[in-house]
Design a protein around this motif. Structure first.
Motif, PDB file in Angstrom:
ATOM      1  N   ALA A 126     -67.263  18.708 -27.414  1.00 32.67           N
ATOM      2  CA  ALA A 126     -68.391  17.877 -27.854  1.00 32.67           C
ATOM      3  C   ALA A 126     -68.218  16.439 -27.379  1.00 32.67           C
ATOM      4  O   ALA A 126     -69.166  15.817 -26.888  1.00 32.67           O
ATOM      5  CB  ALA A 126     -68.507  17.919 -29.374  1.00 32.67           C
ATOM      6  N   THR A 169     -69.158  15.734 -23.760  1.00 26.42           N
ATOM      7  CA  THR A 169     -70.562  15.915 -23.369  1.00 26.42           C
ATOM      8  C   THR A 169     -71.158  14.581 -22.955  1.00 26.42           C
ATOM      9  O   THR A 169     -71.058  13.595 -23.707  1.00 26.42           O
ATOM     10  CB  THR A 169     -71.375  16.511 -24.538  1.00 26.42           C
ATOM     11  N   VAL A 176     -72.694  11.463 -25.340  1.00 23.08           N
ATOM     12  CA  VAL A 176     -72.111  11.449 -26.684  1.00 23.08           C
ATOM     13  C   VAL A 176     -71.246  10.208 -26.844  1.00 23.08           C
ATOM     14  O   VAL A 176     -70.396   9.913 -25.996  1.00 23.08           O
ATOM     15  CB  VAL A 176     -71.293  12.729 -26.943  1.00 23.08           C
ATOM     16  N   THR A 202     -79.270  15.976 -27.121  1.00 24.02           N
ATOM     17  CA  THR A 202     -77.864  15.875 -26.715  1.00 24.02           C
ATOM     18  C   THR A 202     -76.956  15.962 -27.934  1.00 24.02           C
ATOM     19  O   THR A 202     -75.923  16.643 -27.907  1.00 24.02           O
ATOM     20  CB  THR A 202     -77.623  14.553 -25.971  1.00 24.02           C
ATOM     21  N   ALA A 222     -74.248  18.917 -28.556  1.00 30.27           N
ATOM     22  CA  ALA A 222     -72.836  18.563 -28.719  1.00 30.27           C
ATOM     23  C   ALA A 222     -72.290  19.092 -30.044  1.00 30.27           C
ATOM     24  O   ALA A 222     -71.148  19.591 -30.097  1.00 30.27           O
ATOM     25  CB  ALA A 222     -72.670  17.049 -28.642  1.00 30.27           C
TER      26      ALA A 222
END
Length: 799
Positions: A74, A77, A80, A128, A132
């Motif tokens: 995550a 990503t 993020v 997004t 994530a």
């Protein structure tokens, strides 16, 4: 049509000035047009430059150990900015709660209910952030679930909270019981032996969702001083603040909260939802962070109404007098305490209903379980009790052989009645009169679908689904009446604060009212302006946005805001008025002896004598001066209920409403059409009659919803929510809404500002049992659960 009658306003209750838009007028809400046209800015509409979006990862299981959390994918990503788990919390304060701080900010060690927050993500786009969050890998080891009283209190029951140390633990028989409140008065066993008739009932009340218009949402903006500004939809700004600041490790003055546009609440916004999460992400990233739940997530993001099992016994003599009552109420509080202790107090203390019963034996408990957390919802414990005791009243009246309304009237409480807690009712309690009024309303015509203008399938059970054309449709009529407390109870320091400023702007005397009251749709901002116009005699009143820069207003719940914050506004206005008159006496008093001798009023922008003689213009009095006063206001004190006997003056005020329901039921298909829900309610004083009618009609419909369609369904084996969407959680629409005629009675409570009585919750109580009584009348079935489903009416399921 409302039949508004004012009876006997006490001498010490201010009647107000003649300034237009004051107390007693149906002034329109300033947010009304914006809301119905879709232009109102809700908290979910907020925007900030360079804003990030927050997302919460929730548990897919109801009870499990967390073995590991892997956030690496995550974090990698693109887009993020942060991923947080329990280990990233900045202080040792990792839990929050309204009364008991048992709710983790993020799960640690284990999860206790389906949908519990486990991790947070902040990213530059909501999709997004969602993608994530889905990449976070959490390994769970599932545990057995606690779902009912039997599994919660078994000798070998797993503890939902292993290390309880709250102040209720010493008086509960099992650690999986949040709170227990007995109430014992007289000798119920001896009274039962004197009864000529005894009826018993076991009742089941389903879990209801607040189903508010706007989902949980807010915007956290980090500030240069290391603090944070939070704009949020909530019911209680200062309670939020006291729970948020310790988790963030910040003093309260560095967590500045402002109320954003709220799309309804009904108790579901008393607990925190996304507040701490947004602040954590904003402080970690140094950027504004917005969180908006979708509707699916909202079902997991707030508490619901407690489902309940209720066991009742009543007795009566041959002449219809109730001899005794015994009851046991089991409320399922779910995984965390929330408002469960207070809900237990309300359910137990109001379990008798608005009746005179001298001998009672009552017990109410709330469970910890792995079901969804439950807390405040409109009616707050009294709704569940009313459903049961009103069904009992019908059974008992039938056993005695009396008319059901007449039986209720014979046993109705009145001013001076002693409650089962030993508290005397010291304001009007017109229970018998409300029943008389609602019964006297004209009944709707029979077979409305067969009008002279042709068939109208909308008037039939099933409506536009066109499933029946009137064959097998039976009409039923039912009655119910309820009692609800107003304000916080049991020794809670229930107060509110108001800051009122009066000054001259552009040649006109104007007032500004500043409180922390959460306007959640109840119309408080309209009433505050009406109070200011009445007390200060000005036409122009500005309502300052609610925030934590003024003292607490408490929660917008318990039908308390008009009473308590309205009382604070009235009190502050009176002090401002006196200050303005002092200025006038200093500046202009030498010109007229009445300045010193007469009772002076502010009216229409003037200073006038009690005889109406104009002494001065407010503009001349104030000139370049401004008067500003911030003042707290408290109602009379309450005390906690005794934990053994339940005795104590625990409530401030009581409100009463009665309903008559008219339903039509297709007994072959199991379809119900509520034709009419007539209501009679005592409101003490209708400060804004139009808003009063709206509150009564809204509460009535919410009660109807739980009667015939609304229920969060939880799998009894897994404790997972089966229907977290408005596709499967059914709500009444305009096509389901019956005619709701309202008869408003005004009997002033001399202890309350203007004699008013809280009104928003009482109609939610009695509408539910009235609808059930009408369906029973139509079908002859016992129907001891809510909501009634088609299979309960057709014999394909146990009722």
């Amino acid at each position: 049509m409302a039949d508004t009658r004012t009876t006997g306003i006490p001498a010490n209750v201010t009647q107000g000035s003649q300034t237009k838009g004051g107390i007693g007028e149906s002034t329109l809400r300033p947010d009304g047009t914006l809301k119905v046209t879709g232009e109102f800015a809700y908290s979910s509409d907020m925007w900030h430059e360079d804003m990030l979006w927050g997302q919460i990862l929730r548990s897919p299981v109801a009870h499990a150990e967390i073995l590991s959390i892997d956030t690496g994918e995550a974090l990698a990503t693109p887009g993020v900015y942060a991923v947080l788990t329990h280990d990233d919390l900045p202080t040792d304060v990792k839990n929050y709660g309204l009364e008991i701080q048992d709710t983790p900010v993020l799960a640690t060690g284990k999860v206790r209910h389906h949908g519990e927050p486990v991790a947070l993500v902040a990213a530059d786009h909501p999709e997004t952030a969602r993608r994530a969050a889905a990449k976070i890998k959490v390994e769970y080891r599932e545990l057995p679930v606690i779902t009912d009283e039997a599994s919660a209190t078994a000798p070998d029951a797993i503890l939902v909270h292993e290390n309880r140390d709250d102040h209720h633990i010493g008086h509960v028989p099992h650690p999986n019981i949040v709170h227990r409140q007995p109430i014992v008065r007289g000798d119920a066993d001896a009274a039962a032996r004197r009864a000529d008739f005894v009826v018993k009932g076991e009742y089941t009340f389903g879990m209801q969702d607040q189903a508010f218009l706007g989902p949980e949402s807010g915007l956290a903006v980090p500030s240069e001083d290391g603090g944070v500004d939070l704009y949020v939809a909530t019911q209680w700004l200062h309670s939020d603040l006291k729970q948020i600041a310790p988790v963030l490790g910040l003093p309260e003055d560095k967590v500045r909260m402002t109320l954003a546009g709220v799309g309804g609440a009904f108790g579901g916004r008393e607990d925190l939802s996304m507040q701490i999460h947004a602040c954590l992400l904003a402080l970690r990233t140094g950027k504004p962070v917005k969180i908006v739940y979708n509707r699916f997530e909202s079902f997991f993001g707030h508490v619901h109404r407690h489902p309940a099992k209720l066991y009742y016994e009543h007795g009566a003599t041959k002449d219809g007098k109730i001899t005794h009552m015994k009851c046991r109420i089991v409320l399922d509080g779910g995984a965390y305490a929330s408002a469960s202790p207070a809900v237990v107090g309300n359910a137990s203390s109001l379990s008798v209903g608005p009746y005179v019963i001298d001998d009672v034996d009552i017990e109410a408990i709330a469970l910890y379980s792995n079901n969804p957390p439950c807390g405040a919802m409109r009616g707050f414990g009294a709704v569940q009790a009313c459903f049961a005791y009103e069904a009992q009243m019908d059974k008992l009246a039938d056993a005695v052989g009396m008319d059901r309304v007449a039986f209720r009237q014979l046993n109705a409480m009145e001013q001076g009645t002693i409650m089962p807690t030993g508290q005397p009712v010291d304001s009007p309690a017109p229970v018998a009169e409300l029943l008389r009024r609602v019964k006297a309303m004209p009944l709707p015509p029979e077979r409305q679908w067969e009008s002279s203008e042709g068939s109208d399938v909308r008037a039939l059970p099933g409506g536009l689904s066109n499933t029946t054309h009137g064959e097998g449709v039976v009409r039923g009529v039912g009655y119910a009446v309820g009692i609800k407390n107003v304000g916080f109870s049991e020794g809670f320091d229930d107060y509110s604060t108001a800051k009122v400023r009066m000054e001259v702007i552009n040649g006109e005397a104007v007032a500004t009212v500043h409180t922390a009251m959460a306007e959640v749709g109840q119309g408080g901002i309209t009433v505050h302006a009406q109070i200011a116009r009445t007390e200060l005699g000005v036409a122009q009143v500005t309502i300052h946005p609610a925030d934590t820069r003024v003292g607490s207003a408490g929660s917008t719940s318990a039908s308390r805001q008009t009473y308590v914050t309205g009382g604070a506004v009235k009190n502050a206005c009176e002090l401002v008025r006196e200050r303005v008159l002092e200025i006038g006496r200093r500046k202009l008093g030498t010109y007229h002896p009445a300045w010193a001798t007469a009772e002076l009023l502010l009216e229409g922008g003037k200073v006038v004598t009690d005889g109406g003689e104009v002494l001065a213009d407010l503009v001349d009095v104030l000139e370049d001066e401004a008067v500003e006063i911030e003042e707290e206001w408290r109602h009379r004190p309450t005390v906690p209920f005794d934990l053994v006997t339940g005795q104590g003056n625990g409530h401030v005020q009581y409100s009463f409403a009665a309903h008559r329901a008219v339903v039509e039921v297709d007994t072959e298909l199991g379809l119900v059409k509520v034709i009419e829900l007539a209501c009679a309610q005592d409101v003490g004083k209708a400060l804004n009659p139009l808003s009063v009618i709206g509150q009564i009609q809204g509460g009535t419909l919410q009660g109807m919803g739980i009667a015939v369609m609304e229920e969060i369904v939880v799998d009894p084996k897994t404790a997972k929510v089966r229907n977290p969407s408005f596709t499967d959680y059914l709500l009444p629409t305009i096509l389901d809404t019956p005619t709701i005629p309202v008869d408003v009675l005004e009997l002033a409570d001399e202890h309350a500002p203007y004699g008013l009585r809280g009104i928003g919750e009482a109609p939610t109580l009695s509408s539910t049992p009235a609808v059930l009584a009408a369906i029973r009348n139509a079908t002859g079935l016992e129907l001891n659960r809510t909501p009634v489903r088609p299979e309960h009416l057709t014999g394909t399921a146990s009722a």
